[in-house]
Design a protein around this motif. Sequence first.
Motif, short mmCIF file in Angstrom:
data_model
loop_
_atom_site.label_atom_id
_atom_site.label_comp_id
_atom_site.label_asym_id
_atom_site.label_seq_id
_atom_site.Cartn_x
_atom_site.Cartn_y
_atom_site.Cartn_z
N ASP A 427 0.89 -0.93 0.23
CA ASP A 427 -0.23 -0.32 0.46
C ASP A 427 1.04 1.44 0.14
OD1 ASP A 427 -2.03 1.27 0.11
OD2 ASP A 427 -2.78 1.07 1.93
N GLY A 428 1.64 0.87 -0.96
CA GLY A 428 2.90 2.45 -1.13
C GLY A 428 2.34 3.14 -2.39
N ARG A 429 3.90 3.74 -2.35
CA ARG A 429 3.76 4.63 -3.89
C ARG A 429 4.56 4.86 -4.18
NH1 ARG A 429 4.94 10.28 -4.67
NH2 ARG A 429 5.73 10.91 -2.44
N PHE A 430 4.78 4.46 -5.46
CA PHE A 430 5.62 4.58 -6.15
C PHE A 430 5.68 5.58 -7.41
CE2 PHE A 430 8.12 3.06 -10.06
CZ PHE A 430 9.53 2.42 -9.35
N ASP A 431 6.86 6.68 -7.63
CA ASP A 431 6.67 8.26 -8.85
C ASP A 431 8.59 7.66 -9.08
OD1 ASP A 431 6.32 9.87 -10.08
OD2 ASP A 431 7.18 10.45 -8.64
N LEU A 432 7.77 7.65 -10.60
CA LEU A 432 9.78 7.97 -11.43
C LEU A 432 9.53 8.48 -12.34
CD1 LEU A 432 12.24 6.33 -11.84
CD2 LEU A 432 11.20 4.85 -13.58
N THR A 433 10.67 9.70 -11.82
CA THR A 433 10.76 10.77 -12.89
C THR A 433 11.64 10.76 -13.56
OG1 THR A 433 9.43 11.79 -11.31
CG2 THR A 433 11.01 13.07 -13.06
N SER A 434 11.64 10.23 -15.02
CA SER A 434 13.27 10.44 -15.41
C SER A 434 13.60 10.50 -16.98
CB SER A 434 13.89 8.42 -15.48
OG SER A 434 15.19 8.01 -16.13
N PRO A 435 13.34 12.28 -17.54
CA PRO A 435 12.96 13.34 -18.84
C PRO A 435 14.89 11.95 -18.87
CG PRO A 435 13.75 14.42 -16.70
CD PRO A 435 13.37 13.20 -15.45
N PRO A 436 14.52 12.27 -20.41
CA PRO A 436 15.95 11.87 -21.26
C PRO A 436 16.37 13.02 -20.78
CG PRO A 436 13.48 11.52 -22.49
CD PRO A 436 13.54 11.76 -21.39
N GLY A 437 17.87 12.31 -21.04
CA GLY A 437 19.35 13.36 -20.49
C GLY A 437 19.04 14.52 -19.29
N ALA A 438 17.97 13.98 -18.39
CA ALA A 438 18.21 14.71 -17.21
C ALA A 438 18.30 13.73 -15.68
CB ALA A 438 17.03 16.04 -17.58
N GLY A 439 18.86 12.60 -16.17
CA GLY A 439 18.80 12.26 -14.78
C GLY A 439 17.02 11.19 -14.62
N THR A 440 17.57 10.37 -13.76
CA THR A 440 16.00 9.89 -12.56
C THR A 440 16.14 10.04 -11.66
OG1 THR A 440 16.97 7.72 -14.39
CG2 THR A 440 15.30 7.35 -12.60
N ARG A 441 15.20 10.72 -10.83
CA ARG A 441 14.55 10.17 -9.47
C ARG A 441 13.25 9.75 -9.11
NH1 ARG A 441 14.78 14.38 -5.46
NH2 ARG A 441 12.68 14.18 -4.20
N LEU A 442 13.63 8.61 -8.73
CA LEU A 442 12.94 7.33 -7.72
C LEU A 442 12.19 8.20 -6.87
CD1 LEU A 442 11.56 4.78 -7.94
CD2 LEU A 442 13.51 3.28 -7.67
N THR A 443 11.53 7.99 -6.30
CA THR A 443 10.48 8.13 -4.60
C THR A 443 10.19 7.35 -4.46
OG1 THR A 443 10.77 10.51 -5.18
CG2 THR A 443 9.44 9.87 -3.45
N VAL A 444 10.15 6.00 -3.17
CA VAL A 444 9.50 5.42 -3.10
C VAL A 444 8.44 5.85 -1.65
CG1 VAL A 444 9.28 2.89 -2.04
CG2 VAL A 444 9.96 3.31 -4.39
N GLU A 445 7.43 5.81 -1.27
CA GLU A 445 6.82 6.00 0.17
C GLU A 445 6.21 4.67 0.46
OE1 GLU A 445 4.52 9.43 1.11
OE2 GLU A 445 6.38 10.75 0.45
N VAL A 446 6.04 3.91 1.53
CA VAL A 446 5.66 2.46 2.37
C VAL A 446 4.44 2.94 3.59
CG1 VAL A 446 6.99 0.95 1.21
CG2 VAL A 446 7.63 1.31 2.85
N PRO A 447 4.21 2.51 4.10
CA PRO A 447 3.64 2.56 5.36
C PRO A 447 4.96 2.36 6.38
CG PRO A 447 1.87 2.07 4.18
CD PRO A 447 2.98 1.75 3.36
N CYS A 448 5.29 2.76 7.44
CA CYS A 448 5.84 2.72 8.60
C CYS A 448 5.16 1.23 9.15
CB CYS A 448 6.40 3.08 9.75
SG CYS A 448 7.34 4.94 8.81
N ALA A 449 4.82 1.41 9.24
CA ALA A 449 3.67 -0.86 10.04
C ALA A 449 3.91 -1.42 9.14
CB ALA A 449 1.68 0.21 9.96
N SER A 450 4.39 -1.48 8.22
CA SER A 450 3.78 -2.76 6.57
C SER A 450 5.62 -3.85 7.76
CB SER A 450 4.58 -2.38 6.21
OG SER A 450 3.64 -1.42 5.01
#
Length: 450
Positions: A427-450
């Motif tokens: 039940d987490g959140r997965f966000d991938l931002t990877s525009p060509p030529g501008a690097g990649t940013r991966l953000t993940v959030e998961v509940p601490c209670a998991s």
Amino acid sequence: MTSTDAAGRAPDPAPGLASRAGLLRAPVDPATVRAVALLAVGTVWLASAGTVVWVLVLVSSALVPALGLGLVALGVTLPAARAFAAVERARLAAQTGVVVPAPTPALPGLPRSWAGLRATLRDGRAWAAAAYALVGLLVSLAFLVVVVACAAGAVALVVVAARGGVGSAAGEAGLAWPVALVLGAVGAALLVWLGAAVAQAGGGLVLWLAQACLGPSAADLARARARDAEDDAEAARERAVVLSETRSQAVAAADAERRRIERDLHDGAQQRLVALGVELGVARRLAERDPAATAAALEHAHDEVKATLAELRDLVRGIHPAILDDRGLDAALSALAARSPVPVRVEAGAGLERAGSAAQAAAYFVVAEALTNVAKHADARSARVRADVTDDGARLRVVVEDDGRGGAEPAPGSGLAGLRGRVAALDGRFDLTSPPGAGTRLTVEVPCAS
């Protein structure tokens, strides 16, 4: 009525009637000042604009039998009552901080057809606003008169005491002058408290009338609750679909992981153990005839044992890294960074230990897969890993960034797709931002209670 103060609580228009402590501080409570201002301004406002509204509506209604002329007049005065209600709600919000929600919007403008006129005549909120203009005036005026009378009485007692009138009155009543002075002071204080309590009660009653007459009707509230219930049901259905999909993804990911472990054991550790058995058999047969060959065979077997142990350690690390249990997520991420061929900076926030084992394991594997992709595909010069707990302490957040060529996509069957399924199963959140030529940013959030 809904409103909130700086602490997020709805203000109480009459705290003096809610508790004994509130009654004791009623004369100096800001709620009393707001209530007196509400009654005073309301009396003037309702005696002017409010009177115009309810008189026009009353006269228009009286003219209905006169060839229906009143119907046309009501088509103008009822929208005016709506406009008066909007101004009155704004006044109440400005003076008390209490916001009366607006009712269902009426038809825009004046009615231009019989259907529009009929809808205007059936506008219960406009009729209620006209009634409020009259009843609100009577209530505000009545309570204001009582408050003013109490204040005037208290002032009169103080003035009489200051001018010595209490002494003469005490002589006539047969009371000693000090006793009469004390009784006068007590009477003035009681009048002040009574006036404060009456003011708060009047302000609360005016706000209650505004809620009943100027806010949404019972039918509007019922329809709003029905819409909210329908929205909640729709959200629940969508949530069920998402859970079904993530469950399927989790099952598929678990099956793929099982097959990977089986393949690694078969192709790696198992083959090495077979070779180790052969080497030991050769060493046993050559032990007496060729000691040098025996020593070489044992040396090779020893190398195979070390290689097998290394493979098993890597395999176990892929299932659940022991460093997570031994030293925590911070140390585990630092170990991943140390093994990466690309320079990696790790930033770990406080409170990571509050996250559950499943959340920490998910964060670990997210970083491991992301750093593997950085090394294999990103052509990056550096990367950064940041792990922290959100401000509310409910979710563990991991961010992996690189300065590579970008263009990463979680294609089906890829490692990123597997990570997305793992995160979704928690039940987490997965966000991938990877525009060509501008690097990649991966953000993940998961509940601490998991």
